[in-house]
Scaffold this active site. Structure first.
Site, PDB file in Angstrom:
ATOM      1  N   ASP A  94       0.187  -9.198  -7.639  1.00 24.22           N
ATOM      2  CA  ASP A  94       0.285  -8.840  -6.223  1.00 24.22           C
ATOM      3  C   ASP A  94      -0.358  -9.858  -5.282  1.00 24.22           C
ATOM      4  OD1 ASP A  94       1.887  -6.564  -6.311  1.00 24.22           O
ATOM      5  OD2 ASP A  94       0.216  -5.332  -6.999  1.00 24.22           O
ATOM      6  N   ASP A 155       8.782  -4.917  -8.154  1.00 23.87           N
ATOM      7  CA  ASP A 155       7.985  -5.219  -6.963  1.00 23.87           C
ATOM      8  C   ASP A 155       7.654  -6.714  -6.861  1.00 23.87           C
ATOM      9  OD1 ASP A 155       7.623  -2.809  -8.393  1.00 23.87           O
ATOM     10  OD2 ASP A 155       5.952  -2.193  -7.134  1.00 23.87           O
TER      11      ASP A 155
END
Ligand code: GLY
Length: 373
Positions: A94, A155
């Site tokens: 992330d 993601d």
């Protein structure tokens, strides 16, 4: 009402509310609200994956207003994340979500060398998560047993722009190769023939062979977690924008057509397009993220296709504004009914990236956007 007039009106509401909220929340990194008040993940967990979105919101507001309050809050948010950058176990895939809306945004706005340094460190770490056997970027960490060494998640398509940025900044094609190899793997193993996507795919981390897929934050295996669809829709679009490789736009279009075909009459997005009919849980974040992607696709398609994508984005945003926006200045969040995951997590609360992407979408419509990805 005309799209532009409508978006300008919403933009004014955002500016009015966020100025007040930012003033009283300047020492925090919010994730959600408790009784209308932002919590603070600077204290709870500085490595939490959403810790860049508040800074990103501040840069968007600074970009359009030049109010120094926003710049100061964004710069503080970015500096606080240095603790994460120095915590190996807190670094995961992330990094794009954390350092694009903070350090890269700062670098783009101000040319700050310190910000460029942070973003390059984060990009190097992200590139280091690439598994050459399976040609994927490892998503999450585990307790050290390697149990998640073979896991990749959809993601991650939204984290690839950090690698594209590093490639563009340094002219080092390693970053390009890693990003596009991961995107190609996502195209092969995540994207289904009908345009829906898997959330999690497990590969054998030694041989790279496909093992299985998981429903992850969606309803179950083979289901269609809407935020995952939105990450794919916007993420493939971003890979196209950075590489100009037509196949990524085709991928994004497949997901977009599937997403548009599944928008309910209400315009409000469920947590999973394949959740049981008696479940009414929504996820406003999926709507806001998808709207951003659809508005980018609108710019990439021929004139006679623009209405489909722009119209769908507007439908999602209008539904959010009419039914899911909280304009009360005593309450810190804007969007309501955001959901972290179908199982085992909170449903229908406020989440900071819902607000971030809603603002980004309105800024796209009003020409105020600082392009962060
Ligand atoms: N990237 C994690 C999520 O969308 O919840």
């Amino acid at each position: 009402m005309d799209r532009q007039v409508w978006a300008n009106e919403v933009s004014e509401k955002i500016k009015k509310k966020v100025r007040i909220v930012a003033q009283r929340s300047r020492d925090k990194i919010p994730y959600t609200t408790v009784d209308g008040v932002f919590d603070d993940w600077r204290k709870k967990d500085i490595c939490w994956w959403t810790n860049g979105f508040w800074g990103g919101m501040m840069w968007q507001l600074y970009h359009s207003t030049k109010d120094p309050l926003y710049r100061q809050i964004a710069e503080d948010n970015e500096a606080w994340l240095d603790e994460n950058l120095m915590t190996a176990r807190g670094m995961d895939h992330d990094s794009g979500f954390k350092w694009m809306p903070t350090a890269v945004a700062d670098y783009r706005m101000t040319g700050s060398e310190a910000s460029k340094n942070r973003a390059l460190l984060a990009a190097g770490d992200l590139a280091g998560r690439f598994n050459p056997a399976g040609r994927f970027i490892r998503a999450w960490n585990d307790g050290g047993d390697g149990g998640k060494a073979g896991w990749a998640i959809i993601d991650c398509m939204m984290n690839l722009p950090l690698l594209y940025w590093a490639w563009e900044e340094t002219n080092d094609p390693r970053f390009y190769h890693i990003a596009t190899m991961h995107a190609d793997t996502a195209e092969t193993y995540f994207l289904r023939p009908d345009g829906s996507v898997n959330h999690i795919v497990e590969f054998n981390p030694l041989t790279g062979e496909y093992v299985q897929s998981f429903g992850g934050q969606g309803y179950g295996t083979g289901s269609s977690w809407t935020r995952g669809q939105a990450w794919a829709l916007y993420g493939f679009t971003l890979s196209y924008l950075h590489t100009k490789e037509r196949r990524y736009l085709e991928d994004a279009l497949r997901v977009a057509h599937y997403f548009i075909a599944n928008i309910p009459e209400s315009g409000l997005i469920p947590v999973d397009f394949r959740q049981p009919a008696d479940c009414a849980w929504e996820d406003s974040t999926a709507a806001a993220i998808a709207a951003c992607g659809l508005l980018e696709i609108e710019k990439c398609v021929p004139e006679n296709e623009k209405r489909l994508f722009g119209g769908a984005a507007l439908r999602l945003l209008r539904a959010l504004e009419e039914k899911r926006c909280n304009w009360d200045e005593n309450c810190d969040n804007i969007l309501e009914k955001c959901t972290a995951a179908y199982h085992h997590k909170e449903h229908e609360f406020s989440i900071i990236y819902g607000d971030y992407y809603f603002i980004e979408a309105i800024w796209k419509l009003t020409g105020q956007e600082l392009f962060l990805w």
